[in-house]
Scaffold this motif. Structure first.
Motif, PDB file in Angstrom:
ATOM      1  N   UNK A  22       0.837  -1.204   0.000  1.00 61.44           N
ATOM      2  CA  UNK A  22       0.000   0.000   0.000  1.00 61.44           C
ATOM      3  C   UNK A  22       0.874   1.257   0.000  1.00 61.44           C
ATOM      4  N   UNK A  23       1.911   1.256   0.829  1.00 55.13           N
ATOM      5  CA  UNK A  23       2.800   2.417   0.871  1.00 55.13           C
ATOM      6  C   UNK A  23       3.555   2.605  -0.440  1.00 55.13           C
ATOM      7  N   UNK A  24       3.965   1.519  -1.067  1.00 59.44           N
ATOM      8  CA  UNK A  24       4.648   1.612  -2.356  1.00 59.44           C
ATOM      9  C   UNK A  24       3.706   2.175  -3.417  1.00 59.44           C
ATOM     10  N   UNK A  25       2.480   1.673  -3.449  1.00 58.09           N
ATOM     11  CA  UNK A  25       1.499   2.185  -4.407  1.00 58.09           C
ATOM     12  C   UNK A  25       1.211   3.656  -4.191  1.00 58.09           C
ATOM     13  N   UNK A  26       1.052   4.036  -2.926  1.00 64.28           N
ATOM     14  CA  UNK A  26       0.792   5.442  -2.627  1.00 64.28           C
ATOM     15  C   UNK A  26       1.968   6.321  -3.039  1.00 64.28           C
ATOM     16  N   UNK A  27       3.194   5.843  -2.793  1.00 61.56           N
ATOM     17  CA  UNK A  27       4.355   6.653  -3.160  1.00 61.56           C
ATOM     18  C   UNK A  27       4.475   6.810  -4.673  1.00 61.56           C
ATOM     19  N   UNK A  28       4.095   5.773  -5.423  1.00 59.21           N
ATOM     20  CA  UNK A  28       4.141   5.877  -6.895  1.00 59.21           C
ATOM     21  C   UNK A  28       3.160   6.929  -7.397  1.00 59.21           C
ATOM     22  N   UNK A  29       1.982   6.975  -6.776  1.00 61.63           N
ATOM     23  CA  UNK A  29       0.990   7.994  -7.160  1.00 61.63           C
ATOM     24  C   UNK A  29       1.482   9.377  -6.741  1.00 61.63           C
ATOM     25  N   UNK A  30       2.005   9.486  -5.522  1.00 61.03           N
ATOM     26  CA  UNK A  30       2.470  10.758  -4.979  1.00 61.03           C
ATOM     27  C   UNK A  30       3.585  11.367  -5.831  1.00 61.03           C
ATOM     28  N   UNK A  31       4.493  10.511  -6.307  1.00 56.97           N
ATOM     29  CA  UNK A  31       5.616  10.994  -7.102  1.00 56.97           C
ATOM     30  C   UNK A  31       5.240  11.218  -8.566  1.00 56.97           C
ATOM     31  N   UNK A  32       4.023  10.869  -8.951  1.00 58.14           N
ATOM     32  CA  UNK A  32       3.557  11.098 -10.309  1.00 58.14           C
ATOM     33  C   UNK A  32       4.045  10.071 -11.305  1.00 58.14           C
ATOM     34  N   UNK A  35      -0.750   6.544 -12.496  1.00 64.41           N
ATOM     35  CA  UNK A  35      -2.085   7.001 -12.177  1.00 64.41           C
ATOM     36  C   UNK A  35      -2.690   6.049 -11.144  1.00 64.41           C
ATOM     37  N   UNK A  36      -3.675   6.517 -10.373  1.00 65.95           N
ATOM     38  CA  UNK A  36      -4.284   5.642  -9.359  1.00 65.95           C
ATOM     39  C   UNK A  36      -4.877   4.357  -9.941  1.00 65.95           C
ATOM     40  N   UNK A  37      -5.464   4.431 -11.124  1.00 63.82           N
ATOM     41  CA  UNK A  37      -6.036   3.220 -11.717  1.00 63.82           C
ATOM     42  C   UNK A  37      -4.963   2.221 -12.132  1.00 63.82           C
ATOM     43  N   UNK A  38      -3.756   2.686 -12.438  1.00 62.79           N
ATOM     44  CA  UNK A  38      -2.647   1.779 -12.723  1.00 62.79           C
ATOM     45  C   UNK A  38      -2.347   0.921 -11.498  1.00 62.79           C
ATOM     46  N   UNK A  39      -2.273   1.568 -10.349  1.00 58.11           N
ATOM     47  CA  UNK A  39      -1.964   0.868  -9.103  1.00 58.11           C
ATOM     48  C   UNK A  39      -3.093  -0.082  -8.732  1.00 58.11           C
ATOM     49  N   UNK A  40      -4.318   0.378  -8.850  1.00 54.46           N
ATOM     50  CA  UNK A  40      -5.468  -0.471  -8.525  1.00 54.46           C
ATOM     51  C   UNK A  40      -5.534  -1.677  -9.459  1.00 54.46           C
ATOM     52  N   UNK A  41      -5.340  -1.443 -10.739  1.00 57.64           N
ATOM     53  CA  UNK A  41      -5.374  -2.536 -11.707  1.00 57.64           C
ATOM     54  C   UNK A  41      -4.280  -3.558 -11.475  1.00 57.64           C
ATOM     55  N   UNK A  42      -3.081  -3.102 -11.153  1.00 56.13           N
ATOM     56  CA  UNK A  42      -1.990  -4.053 -10.917  1.00 56.13           C
ATOM     57  C   UNK A  42      -2.205  -4.835  -9.635  1.00 56.13           C
ATOM     58  N   UNK A  43      -2.799  -4.233  -8.625  1.00 55.71           N
ATOM     59  CA  UNK A  43      -3.068  -4.978  -7.393  1.00 55.71           C
ATOM     60  C   UNK A  43      -4.146  -6.027  -7.610  1.00 55.71           C
ATOM     61  N   UNK A  44      -5.154  -5.708  -8.404  1.00 56.15           N
ATOM     62  CA  UNK A  44      -6.192  -6.697  -8.722  1.00 56.15           C
ATOM     63  C   UNK A  44      -5.613  -7.822  -9.565  1.00 56.15           C
TER      64      UNK A  44
END
Length: 74
Positions: A22-32, A35-44
């Protein structure tokens, strides 16, 4: 991939892995970087992949054991 299954067998370690993901995904979004859907899609996708591998393990285990046994002979 095995984070989802690890959570069910070893709760503490699984919880730590979920937190790290979760922290890694959040940091990827934070650093630009994503996109949030990229992280959500990869986790699914990762969750579904680990579930399919766990369910179909009876198919893969004999093949993997044979490959490991063959490479150990060489």
């Amino acid at each position: 991939m095995r984070r989802q299954l690890l959570f069910f067998y070893k709760r503490f370690l699984g919880s730590m892995m979920y937190l790290a993901a979760i922290l890694t995904g959040f940091s990827r979004i934070w650093m630009g970087q994503h996109y949030p859907l990229d992280i959500l899609g990869s986790s699914i996708l990762g969750s579904l992949t680990s579930i399919v591998v766990k369910i179909t393990g009876w198919i893969w285990n004999p093949i993997i054991e044979r490959v490991i046994k063959d490479t150990a002979k060489e």
